[in-house]
Design an enzyme around this catalytic site. Sequence first.
Site, PDB file in Angstrom:
ATOM      1  N   ASN A   1       0.812  -1.131   0.368  1.00  0.00           N
ATOM      2  CA  ASN A   1      -0.240   0.104   0.306  1.00  0.00           C
ATOM      3  C   ASN A   1       0.506   1.665   0.023  1.00  0.00           C
ATOM      4  OD1 ASN A   1      -1.755   2.495  -0.062  1.00  0.00           O
ATOM      5  ND2 ASN A   1      -2.543   0.676   2.100  1.00  0.00           N
TER       6      ASN A   1
ATOM      7  N   GLU B   1      -7.934  -6.052   5.350  1.00  0.00           N
ATOM      8  CA  GLU B   1      -7.560  -5.531   3.206  1.00  0.00           C
ATOM      9  C   GLU B   1      -6.333  -6.241   3.437  1.00  0.00           C
ATOM     10  OE1 GLU B   1      -9.348  -1.203   3.684  1.00  0.00           O
ATOM     11  OE2 GLU B   1      -8.730  -1.377   5.579  1.00  0.00           O
TER      12      GLU B   1
ATOM     13  N   ARG C   1     -11.974  14.797   8.540  1.00  0.00           N
ATOM     14  CA  ARG C   1     -13.257  14.950   6.780  1.00  0.00           C
ATOM     15  C   ARG C   1     -14.101  15.618   7.487  1.00  0.00           C
ATOM     16  NH1 ARG C   1     -11.848   9.705   4.419  1.00  0.00           N
ATOM     17  NH2 ARG C   1      -9.147  10.445   3.724  1.00  0.00           N
TER      18      ARG C   1
ATOM     19  N   HIS D   1     -13.593   1.871   0.238  1.00  0.00           N
ATOM     20  CA  HIS D   1     -12.754   0.850   2.171  1.00  0.00           C
ATOM     21  C   HIS D   1     -13.811  -0.356   0.897  1.00  0.00           C
ATOM     22  CE1 HIS D   1     -13.350   4.054   4.901  1.00  0.00           C
ATOM     23  NE2 HIS D   1     -11.936   4.283   4.677  1.00  0.00           N
TER      24      HIS D   1
ATOM     25  N   ARG E   1      -2.970  -2.152  -4.020  1.00  0.00           N
ATOM     26  CA  ARG E   1      -3.672  -1.647  -3.224  1.00  0.00           C
ATOM     27  C   ARG E   1      -3.591  -0.225  -3.593  1.00  0.00           C
ATOM     28  NH1 ARG E   1      -5.150   2.510   1.386  1.00  0.00           N
ATOM     29  NH2 ARG E   1      -7.425   3.127   0.431  1.00  0.00           N
TER      30      ARG E   1
END
Length: 397
Positions: free
Chosen positions: A10, A381, A237, A176, A87
């Site tokens: 990633n 993940e 956020r 996601h 990813r």
Amino acid sequence: MSGRNILVINSGSSSVKFALVNENSDSFPLQGLAERLGTEDAVLNWSFEGEKHLTSLHGATHKDAFERLLPMVQKASHGQLDGIGHRIVHGGAHFTKATELTPNVIEVIRNAAVLAPLHNPAGLIGVEASLALYPDLPQIAVFDTAFHQSMPARAYRYAVPEHLYTEHHVRRYGFHGTSHMYVSRKAAEFSKLPVEDSCWLIAHLGNGSSTCAVVNGESRDTSMGLTPLEGLVMGTRSGDIDPSLPNHLHRTLGWDLAKIESVLTKESGLLGLSGLSNDMRTLLEASQSGNDKATLAIEVFCYRLAKSLAGMACALPRLDGLVFTGGIGENADAIREKTLSYMPLFNFKLNNEANKKCIRGVAGVISAEGSPRVLVIPTNEERQIALETLALLNNRK
Ligand code: AMP
């Protein structure tokens, strides 16, 4: 160890997170993070067979970091590495599943950078460094957006002029996806239901958060949109706001777009509301000690999450369960409890003991008898990326 090994990468603009995944094991023999790449302070943290290590990389680039990684991966995999899964955040509408990284595919990812200007170029730095060092290994891109390509148009279209969609790709994509896919499959397995005949609401709650409605193994709606800013209140956020807010800020404060974007993505959410932290642990502790702003941040987070889950229920023909995952979803029993308290019409009832027990990686059912099923399922993940990479390798044979 028997079974195939996949290295999962990633890559961010100044970091590379990695894990070696063996198909027969849920834990990783080797995992780590190279950070602050391109600076004097670059470091590599890794754990090998449970033991932690740290070394300075001093000015290292992504490629240097991969070079350092190579002997570690060789050792941990006993010289048997079968493929690499990368990813990639945004696959646009092109990629509905994991895809082998060919020059053509790399070009399409590069073109999708207009939709993810920070993330896709960063992902490609890792891809290119890794292709240069492992030219003979199959390398696969796994997209955060791909799982949501099954959403119907009524869920993914914005009510804006059509040409913005047809010519400029303005639509909801969702993110996601790797986590929502993994967790919905695990929830079905856990509940002894076939994935292809099961209906779930998923709340992935971490520093970034999103909800998803999964029907028969497919995403039917999700809370993030064109970008990961839409939807829930997150660490820093804002999530959903009045679309006129940027205009208002420009008119009244003279802020330009860069300033507005920075405030909405880096200074809002839990941090903005509390003025204290983006970290839910800190906020729960502060709230316990009487900090009113921390309490308000938690209440807004949970209420907005409850509203999103209730809205997602419109995409389900029935509900087999609500699943909490992500750092907050897997660990914060108080957040799970408060969220469900804002959804009285759904008749969720918690088993308080089970709710308290499901922390730090413990999966389980936390609903009381007679309640719709509520589960905690730790996400993984890296494992999902490895599984998708392996599935693609199987199809190649
Ligand atoms: P993630 O992005 O999935 O790693 O999740 C990060 C978030 O999980 C942060 O807000 C952490 O504060 C939160 N988190 C991790 N452990 C706990 C915990 N024990 N209680 C509450 N929140 C937690």
